[in-house]
Design a protein around this motif. Structure first.
Motif, PDB file in Angstrom:
ATOM      1  N   LYS A 177      34.232 -40.472  42.229  1.00 24.96           N
ATOM      2  CA  LYS A 177      33.268 -40.253  43.302  1.00 24.96           C
ATOM      3  C   LYS A 177      32.107 -41.259  43.257  1.00 24.96           C
ATOM      4  O   LYS A 177      31.211 -41.202  44.102  1.00 24.96           O
ATOM      5  CB  LYS A 177      32.718 -38.825  43.230  1.00 24.96           C
ATOM      6  N   LEU A 178      32.127 -42.165  42.278  1.00 25.73           N
ATOM      7  CA  LEU A 178      31.053 -43.140  42.116  1.00 25.73           C
ATOM      8  C   LEU A 178      31.363 -44.408  42.889  1.00 25.73           C
ATOM      9  O   LEU A 178      32.512 -44.873  42.901  1.00 25.73           O
ATOM     10  CB  LEU A 178      30.867 -43.472  40.625  1.00 25.73           C
ATOM     11  N   SER A 179      30.352 -44.990  43.496  1.00 22.55           N
ATOM     12  CA  SER A 179      30.565 -46.209  44.276  1.00 22.55           C
ATOM     13  C   SER A 179      30.821 -47.414  43.381  1.00 22.55           C
ATOM     14  O   SER A 179      31.527 -48.345  43.768  1.00 22.55           O
ATOM     15  CB  SER A 179      29.359 -46.478  45.185  1.00 22.55           C
ATOM     16  N   ASP A 180      30.240 -47.426  42.179  1.00 20.57           N
ATOM     17  CA  ASP A 180      30.458 -48.538  41.250  1.00 20.57           C
ATOM     18  C   ASP A 180      30.451 -47.989  39.825  1.00 20.57           C
ATOM     19  O   ASP A 180      29.466 -48.106  39.093  1.00 20.57           O
ATOM     20  CB  ASP A 180      29.373 -49.604  41.424  1.00 20.57           C
ATOM     21  N   ALA A 181      31.569 -47.373  39.461  1.00 17.36           N
ATOM     22  CA  ALA A 181      31.659 -46.741  38.149  1.00 17.36           C
ATOM     23  C   ALA A 181      31.544 -47.766  37.030  1.00 17.36           C
ATOM     24  O   ALA A 181      30.973 -47.478  35.973  1.00 17.36           O
ATOM     25  CB  ALA A 181      32.975 -45.976  38.030  1.00 17.36           C
ATOM     26  N   ARG A 182      32.062 -48.953  37.227  1.00 23.07           N
ATOM     27  CA  ARG A 182      32.030 -49.967  36.163  1.00 23.07           C
ATOM     28  C   ARG A 182      30.595 -50.381  35.844  1.00 23.07           C
ATOM     29  O   ARG A 182      30.216 -50.518  34.684  1.00 23.07           O
ATOM     30  CB  ARG A 182      32.854 -51.186  36.564  1.00 23.07           C
ATOM     31  N   ALA A 183      29.779 -50.558  36.889  1.00 19.41           N
ATOM     32  CA  ALA A 183      28.378 -50.923  36.662  1.00 19.41           C
ATOM     33  C   ALA A 183      27.638 -49.803  35.950  1.00 19.41           C
ATOM     34  O   ALA A 183      26.827 -50.046  35.052  1.00 19.41           O
ATOM     35  CB  ALA A 183      27.695 -51.253  37.987  1.00 19.41           C
ATOM     36  N   LEU A 184      27.915 -48.560  36.344  1.00 24.10           N
ATOM     37  CA  LEU A 184      27.274 -47.424  35.679  1.00 24.10           C
ATOM     38  C   LEU A 184      27.718 -47.337  34.229  1.00 24.10           C
ATOM     39  O   LEU A 184      26.908 -47.048  33.339  1.00 24.10           O
ATOM     40  CB  LEU A 184      27.608 -46.122  36.410  1.00 24.10           C
TER      41      LEU A 184
END
Length: 281
Positions: A169-176
């Motif tokens: 559900k995250l728009s940018d899981a990798r950055a997070l």
């Protein structure tokens, strides 16, 4: 205007009320832990009291109430969402409270249990509202100072749970994920330590380039220092301890001799001694 005697009496009454409330919270925790959703109908009668305390001026009172709703979510799961309208806004306010670290800690813990146990009912709130506040907590200049470190540890742990349970559900899981990695280690809250480092091991195993892209030496050094700090400070169950040791050793092997020497010099003597005493280095 209160005189000195009145102020002392008021302070004593608040202290006694706080002790009583704390005992009630412990009792509710025990009942929730034992009976889970079976306790939910009886809990309905407690809700007005808990909601009242959510809006008290005293941060300790609000913390107590948030802890009660944390237990509700943790032990009744998605069924707790029927009360979400009562506690989500106070949790949001608590996450951003600048003067009460214990309140931030309780709220951050609550967001973590929403992600872990609450299911889709809490997804929008956690991702859209709570996550930005958690990122503010871990990025504070004083995040690692003594007063704030438990709130920070709980925020880091909550972000790990968001990544784990709401990743899609995250728009940018990798950055997070990279932001979370940069906020490690978790250093004080023993209750949060195992899940955080289990997730770290999982990420390295499943997404080896996500934290250390192209074998980046700086990220490798950070990874080793994170694992070293955990192994030096905490005693893990054997399986997790062995996984962390293997992770440390494999990461060290990817560094050349000079980088290893520099890295070892950056590890505090206390941590070196702790590792040696445990036979880990």
């Amino acid at each position: 205007e209160l005189d000195e005697d009145d102020e002392e009496q008021l302070a004593e009454e608040e202290m006694l009320e706080g002790l009583a409330v704390d005992e009630v919270a412990k009792a509710l925790h025990a009942v929730f832990k034992t009976h889970g959703t079976l306790f939910a109908p009886a809990f309905h009668g407690v809700v007005p009291v808990a909601v009242k305390y959510l809006h008290e001026r005293d941060p300790a009172a609000r913390q107590w109430a948030i802890c009660v709703f944390d237990d509700l979510v943790e032990f009744t799961g998605p069924a707790s969402s029927q009360y979400a309208g009562d506690f989500l806004e106070p949790v949001t306010q608590a996450l951003r409270d600048q003067s009460a670290p214990d309140l931030r800690q309780a709220a951050a813990y609550g967001v973590g249990v929403m992600a872990q146990f609450g299911g889709d009912a809490y997804a929008d709130f956690v991702v859209s509202v709570a996550l930005p506040a958690l990122l503010e907590i871990i990025s504070r200049p004083d995040a690692r100072e003594e007063d704030n470190v438990y709130a920070t540890d709980n925020a880091v742990s909550a972000i790990a749970k968001i990544l784990r349970f709401y990743g899609s559900k995250l728009s940018d899981a990798r950055a997070l994920l990279q932001t979370w990695f940069g906020a490690l280690p978790v250093t004080h809250d023993e209750d949060e330590v195992p899940s955080v480092y289990e997730y770290l091991v999982q990420v390295v195993a499943e997404q080896p380039d996500a934290l250390v892209p192209n074998g980046d030496a700086q990220m490798l050094r950070h990874l080793v220092k994170v694992v070293v700090s955990a192994l030096a400070a905490f005693d893990f169950v054997p399986a997790l301890a062995q996984a962390l040791i293997a992770l440390m050793q494999n990461s060290m092997q990817a560094l050349d001799a000079s980088a290893k020497a520099e890295l070892w010099a950056e590890i505090s003597p206390e941590q070196q001694q702790a590792l040696q005493a445990k036979g880990l280095f």
